[in-house]
Design a protein around this motif. Structure first.
Motif, PDB file in Angstrom:
ATOM      1  N   GLY A   2      62.947  41.224  39.071  1.00 40.99           N
ATOM      2  CA  GLY A   2      62.942  39.889  39.364  1.00 40.99           C
ATOM      3  C   GLY A   2      61.499  39.410  39.679  1.00 40.99           C
ATOM      4  O   GLY A   2      61.290  38.254  40.197  1.00 40.99           O
ATOM      5  N   GLY A   3      60.522  40.341  39.481  1.00 44.51           N
ATOM      6  CA  GLY A   3      58.961  39.766  39.959  1.00 44.51           C
ATOM      7  C   GLY A   3      58.642  38.965  38.877  1.00 44.51           C
ATOM      8  O   GLY A   3      59.131  38.966  37.884  1.00 44.51           O
ATOM      9  N   THR A   4      57.656  38.522  39.227  1.00 42.82           N
ATOM     10  CA  THR A   4      56.711  37.450  38.389  1.00 42.82           C
ATOM     11  C   THR A   4      55.477  37.863  38.096  1.00 42.82           C
ATOM     12  O   THR A   4      54.774  38.804  38.616  1.00 42.82           O
ATOM     13  CB  THR A   4      56.754  36.282  39.061  1.00 42.82           C
ATOM     14  N   VAL A   5      54.723  37.395  37.041  1.00 48.15           N
ATOM     15  CA  VAL A   5      53.428  37.797  36.501  1.00 48.15           C
ATOM     16  C   VAL A   5      52.511  36.906  36.980  1.00 48.15           C
ATOM     17  O   VAL A   5      52.504  35.737  36.515  1.00 48.15           O
ATOM     18  CB  VAL A   5      53.527  38.320  35.027  1.00 48.15           C
ATOM     19  N   GLN A   6      51.255  37.159  37.249  1.00 42.91           N
ATOM     20  CA  GLN A   6      49.905  36.389  37.405  1.00 42.91           C
ATOM     21  C   GLN A   6      48.776  37.122  36.894  1.00 42.91           C
ATOM     22  O   GLN A   6      48.730  38.348  36.657  1.00 42.91           O
ATOM     23  CB  GLN A   6      49.656  36.204  39.186  1.00 42.91           C
ATOM     24  N   LYS A   7      47.812  36.152  36.568  1.00 46.75           N
ATOM     25  CA  LYS A   7      46.488  36.692  36.227  1.00 46.75           C
ATOM     26  C   LYS A   7      45.996  37.683  37.330  1.00 46.75           C
ATOM     27  O   LYS A   7      46.124  37.410  38.424  1.00 46.75           O
ATOM     28  CB  LYS A   7      45.515  35.545  35.896  1.00 46.75           C
ATOM     29  N   HIS A   8      45.116  38.678  36.894  1.00 53.85           N
ATOM     30  CA  HIS A   8      44.436  39.372  37.735  1.00 53.85           C
ATOM     31  C   HIS A   8      43.118  40.063  37.248  1.00 53.85           C
ATOM     32  O   HIS A   8      42.901  40.478  36.261  1.00 53.85           O
ATOM     33  CB  HIS A   8      45.330  40.654  38.227  1.00 53.85           C
ATOM     34  N   LYS A  20      50.493  36.568  27.537  1.00 59.92           N
ATOM     35  CA  LYS A  20      51.024  35.303  27.697  1.00 59.92           C
ATOM     36  C   LYS A  20      50.192  34.736  28.862  1.00 59.92           C
ATOM     37  O   LYS A  20      49.688  33.408  28.814  1.00 59.92           O
ATOM     38  CB  LYS A  20      52.395  35.282  28.223  1.00 59.92           C
ATOM     39  N   VAL A  21      49.829  35.391  29.675  1.00 61.53           N
ATOM     40  CA  VAL A  21      48.902  34.935  31.009  1.00 61.53           C
ATOM     41  C   VAL A  21      47.376  34.759  30.667  1.00 61.53           C
ATOM     42  O   VAL A  21      46.783  34.229  31.240  1.00 61.53           O
ATOM     43  CB  VAL A  21      49.088  35.617  32.165  1.00 61.53           C
ATOM     44  N   TYR A  22      46.976  35.740  29.671  1.00 62.06           N
ATOM     45  CA  TYR A  22      45.363  35.751  29.259  1.00 62.06           C
ATOM     46  C   TYR A  22      45.444  35.065  27.816  1.00 62.06           C
ATOM     47  O   TYR A  22      44.362  35.017  27.546  1.00 62.06           O
ATOM     48  CB  TYR A  22      45.024  37.125  29.285  1.00 62.06           C
ATOM     49  N   LYS A  23      46.296  34.683  27.185  1.00 60.03           N
ATOM     50  CA  LYS A  23      46.316  34.225  25.625  1.00 60.03           C
ATOM     51  C   LYS A  23      45.510  35.273  24.760  1.00 60.03           C
ATOM     52  O   LYS A  23      44.402  34.937  24.099  1.00 60.03           O
ATOM     53  CB  LYS A  23      45.663  32.805  25.735  1.00 60.03           C
ATOM     54  N   THR A  24      45.873  36.366  25.047  1.00 65.73           N
ATOM     55  CA  THR A  24      45.337  37.387  24.149  1.00 65.73           C
ATOM     56  C   THR A  24      46.211  38.383  23.326  1.00 65.73           C
ATOM     57  O   THR A  24      47.523  37.794  23.475  1.00 65.73           O
ATOM     58  CB  THR A  24      44.689  38.506  25.197  1.00 65.73           C
ATOM     59  N   ARG A  25      45.820  39.407  22.726  1.00 60.28           N
ATOM     60  CA  ARG A  25      46.839  40.339  21.924  1.00 60.28           C
ATOM     61  C   ARG A  25      46.375  41.810  22.067  1.00 60.28           C
ATOM     62  O   ARG A  25      45.459  42.403  21.431  1.00 60.28           O
ATOM     63  CB  ARG A  25      46.757  40.077  20.441  1.00 60.28           C
ATOM     64  N   VAL A  26      46.926  42.130  23.426  1.00 64.49           N
ATOM     65  CA  VAL A  26      46.543  43.379  23.952  1.00 64.49           C
ATOM     66  C   VAL A  26      46.940  44.728  22.881  1.00 64.49           C
ATOM     67  O   VAL A  26      45.836  45.565  22.720  1.00 64.49           O
ATOM     68  CB  VAL A  26      47.265  43.873  25.055  1.00 64.49           C
ATOM     69  N   GLN A  27      47.896  44.418  22.040  1.00 65.79           N
ATOM     70  CA  GLN A  27      48.421  45.377  21.205  1.00 65.79           C
ATOM     71  C   GLN A  27      47.523  45.698  19.965  1.00 65.79           C
ATOM     72  O   GLN A  27      47.443  46.604  19.447  1.00 65.79           O
ATOM     73  CB  GLN A  27      49.719  44.916  20.377  1.00 65.79           C
ATOM     74  N   GLU A  28      46.490  44.739  19.676  1.00 67.26           N
ATOM     75  CA  GLU A  28      45.696  44.791  18.654  1.00 67.26           C
ATOM     76  C   GLU A  28      44.701  46.038  18.675  1.00 67.26           C
ATOM     77  O   GLU A  28      44.126  46.833  18.015  1.00 67.26           O
ATOM     78  CB  GLU A  28      44.533  43.482  18.437  1.00 67.26           C
ATOM     79  N   LYS A  29      44.330  46.181  20.278  1.00 62.98           N
ATOM     80  CA  LYS A  29      43.340  47.274  20.653  1.00 62.98           C
ATOM     81  C   LYS A  29      44.064  48.555  20.323  1.00 62.98           C
ATOM     82  O   LYS A  29      43.502  49.514  20.049  1.00 62.98           O
ATOM     83  CB  LYS A  29      42.768  47.267  22.237  1.00 62.98           C
ATOM     84  N   ILE A  30      45.253  48.561  20.825  1.00 57.11           N
ATOM     85  CA  ILE A  30      46.077  49.867  20.765  1.00 57.11           C
ATOM     86  C   ILE A  30      46.328  50.356  19.226  1.00 57.11           C
ATOM     87  O   ILE A  30      46.040  51.461  18.868  1.00 57.11           O
ATOM     88  CB  ILE A  30      47.693  49.677  21.409  1.00 57.11           C
ATOM     89  N   LYS A  80      40.305  53.860  29.558  1.00 57.83           N
ATOM     90  CA  LYS A  80      39.530  52.667  29.967  1.00 57.83           C
ATOM     91  C   LYS A  80      40.412  51.554  30.116  1.00 57.83           C
ATOM     92  O   LYS A  80      41.447  51.768  29.346  1.00 57.83           O
ATOM     93  CB  LYS A  80      38.457  52.265  29.036  1.00 57.83           C
ATOM     94  N   PRO A  81      40.561  50.857  31.263  1.00 58.91           N
ATOM     95  CA  PRO A  81      41.526  49.590  31.080  1.00 58.91           C
ATOM     96  C   PRO A  81      41.209  48.711  30.154  1.00 58.91           C
ATOM     97  O   PRO A  81      40.157  48.380  29.812  1.00 58.91           O
ATOM     98  CB  PRO A  81      40.880  48.910  32.518  1.00 58.91           C
ATOM     99  N   ILE A  82      42.412  48.044  29.614  1.00 56.66           N
ATOM    100  CA  ILE A  82      42.214  47.185  28.190  1.00 56.66           C
ATOM    101  C   ILE A  82      43.052  45.955  28.827  1.00 56.66           C
ATOM    102  O   ILE A  82      43.199  44.821  28.015  1.00 56.66           O
ATOM    103  CB  ILE A  82      43.018  47.791  27.391  1.00 56.66           C
ATOM    104  N   GLY A  83      43.724  46.027  30.116  1.00 54.94           N
ATOM    105  CA  GLY A  83      44.428  44.686  30.408  1.00 54.94           C
ATOM    106  C   GLY A  83      45.039  45.030  31.789  1.00 54.94           C
ATOM    107  O   GLY A  83      45.382  46.051  32.432  1.00 54.94           O
ATOM    108  N   ALA A  84      45.076  43.855  32.461  1.00 49.82           N
ATOM    109  CA  ALA A  84      45.767  44.163  33.957  1.00 49.82           C
ATOM    110  C   ALA A  84      46.697  42.709  34.341  1.00 49.82           C
ATOM    111  O   ALA A  84      46.303  41.697  34.051  1.00 49.82           O
ATOM    112  CB  ALA A  84      44.590  44.308  34.924  1.00 49.82           C
ATOM    113  N   MET A  85      47.427  42.839  35.176  1.00 45.98           N
ATOM    114  CA  MET A  85      48.212  41.826  35.690  1.00 45.98           C
ATOM    115  C   MET A  85      48.758  41.921  36.951  1.00 45.98           C
ATOM    116  O   MET A  85      48.954  43.086  37.244  1.00 45.98           O
ATOM    117  CB  MET A  85      49.310  41.544  34.635  1.00 45.98           C
TER     118      MET A  85
END
Length: 344
Positions: A250-256, A306-316, A229-234
């Motif tokens: 050289g790419g940049t990251v945005q919310k998605h 950074k973009v979602y102000k979350t901690r994805v690693q906690e779920k992992i 299941k998806p736990i995060g996306a950008m």
């Protein structure tokens, strides 16, 4: 709980360790009070038919900095030769290409320790051929793809195909070697194929030729999947001077926010990922089309944080802890039942 990370050298996280997904996972384990050792594939060994690793064990600290950069800078280690079967979990985070000898070492302990991801699953999915296992006869979620060493076939396919196609090495990662080719540049195709396929020692490499997906110039979506299941996306957007959207290029990251089509894509591939023991993977999606499944060392955790102000690693780490507890409970239950039988 004691965890061993088989990964790249600690020093290779510089100069931006705060962007490293593996470090985020290690940091979370340490914060929870778990013992963490790190090693590399080259530091695995066998002694008296037992698999060991020459490990660097992170010294326990009374206070753990919340800053990944500070944690990386101030972490101290002691060196120890440790049996792999003595750990509760092994987390594979080495970069491609896959070291098959590393998996052979781990085969001897896979029944004793939880390994993320499953070894046989990694063998099947460690390169870009894995997308072919997902049934998609009408190319609804996977673009038309060719994998071969045959230059004549590739040239003919390019001539007969759409105006734009993507060419990339089968074993590349991080966007390395990905190029956009166009029919109007057919005069350069021979030299390109020579470069990508031929080696100086007479051997040759497989390449992937894939239909260009409309909208690719606007970037792709990295989705992290945990237990199917998806736990995060950008969204990853290419820079001004490169068509690739990888942050390393050289790419940049945005919310998605996942679209309905992307959610359906995840639902379609999730059961197969679980069946193959590919519990933690990163998938790359362009305009709703699956272009790659990353099973070796999927990244993106720190950028999503950074973009979602979350901690994805906690779920992992929650997932790893649950898997270890499941194994411990199953072992204790079997031990009690066997004792009952023996005493009958």
């Amino acid at each position: 709980m004691n965890v061993c990370f088989i990964m790249y050298p600690w020093e290779e996280m510089n100069p931006h360790p705060e962007n490293d997904s593996t470090l985020a996972m290690i940091h979370e384990f340490v914060k929870r009070g778990h013992g963490v050792a790190i090693t590399t594939p080259a530091n695995l060994t066998i002694r008296d038919s037992v698999a060991y690793s020459f490990s660097r064990v992170i010294n326990r600290q009374e206070k753990i900095s919340n800053s990944l950069k500070s944690f990386h800078k101030h972490a101290t280690f002691y060196d120890e030769m440790l049996p792999l079967a003595g750990f509760d979990a092994v987390v594979l985070r080495s970069n491609p290409p896959l070291d098959m000898i590393m998996l052979n070492f781990l085969d001897s302990v896979k029944d004793d320790v939880f390994i993320m991801n499953d070894l046989d699953g990694i063998r099947r999915a460690n390169n870009k051929l894995y997308t072919a296992v997902f049934e998609d006869d009408n190319n609804e979620i996977i673009p038309r793809t060719h994998v071969t060493k045959n230059k004549e076939y590739l040239k003919q396919t390019i001539k007969e195909g759409p105006d734009k196609m993507i060419l990339k090495p089968l074993n590349g990662y991080g966007g390395s070697g990905v190029i956009l080719i166009e029919k109007r540049a057919m005069l350069s195709i021979n030299s390109l194929l020579d470069f990508y396929i031929d080696n100086n020692d007479g051997t040759s490499n497989y390449v992937i030729l894939q239909d260009y997906i409309e909208g690719a110039e606007k970037g792709d979506v990295r989705i992290l999947m945990l237990n199917g299941k998806p736990i995060g996306a950008m969204k990853r957007v290419p820079g001004d001077e490169d068509h690739r959207s990888n942050v390393s290029a050289g790419g940049t990251v945005q919310k998605h926010s996942l679209t309905n089509h992307e959610k359906e894509l995840c639902r379609r591939i999730g059961p197969k990922l679980i069946k193959d023991g590919l519990y933690f993977v990163g998938i790359d999606v362009i305009n709703g089309m699956l272009v790659e499944v990353n099973v070796m060392s999927p990244g993106g955790i720190t950028y999503m944080n950074k973009v979602y102000k979350t901690r994805v690693q906690e779920k992992i780490i929650d997932f790893v802890e649950d898997k270890v507890i499941e194994r411990v409970n199953a072992f204790e239950r079997r031990s009690k039942l066997r004792k009952h039988v023996n005493e009958a």
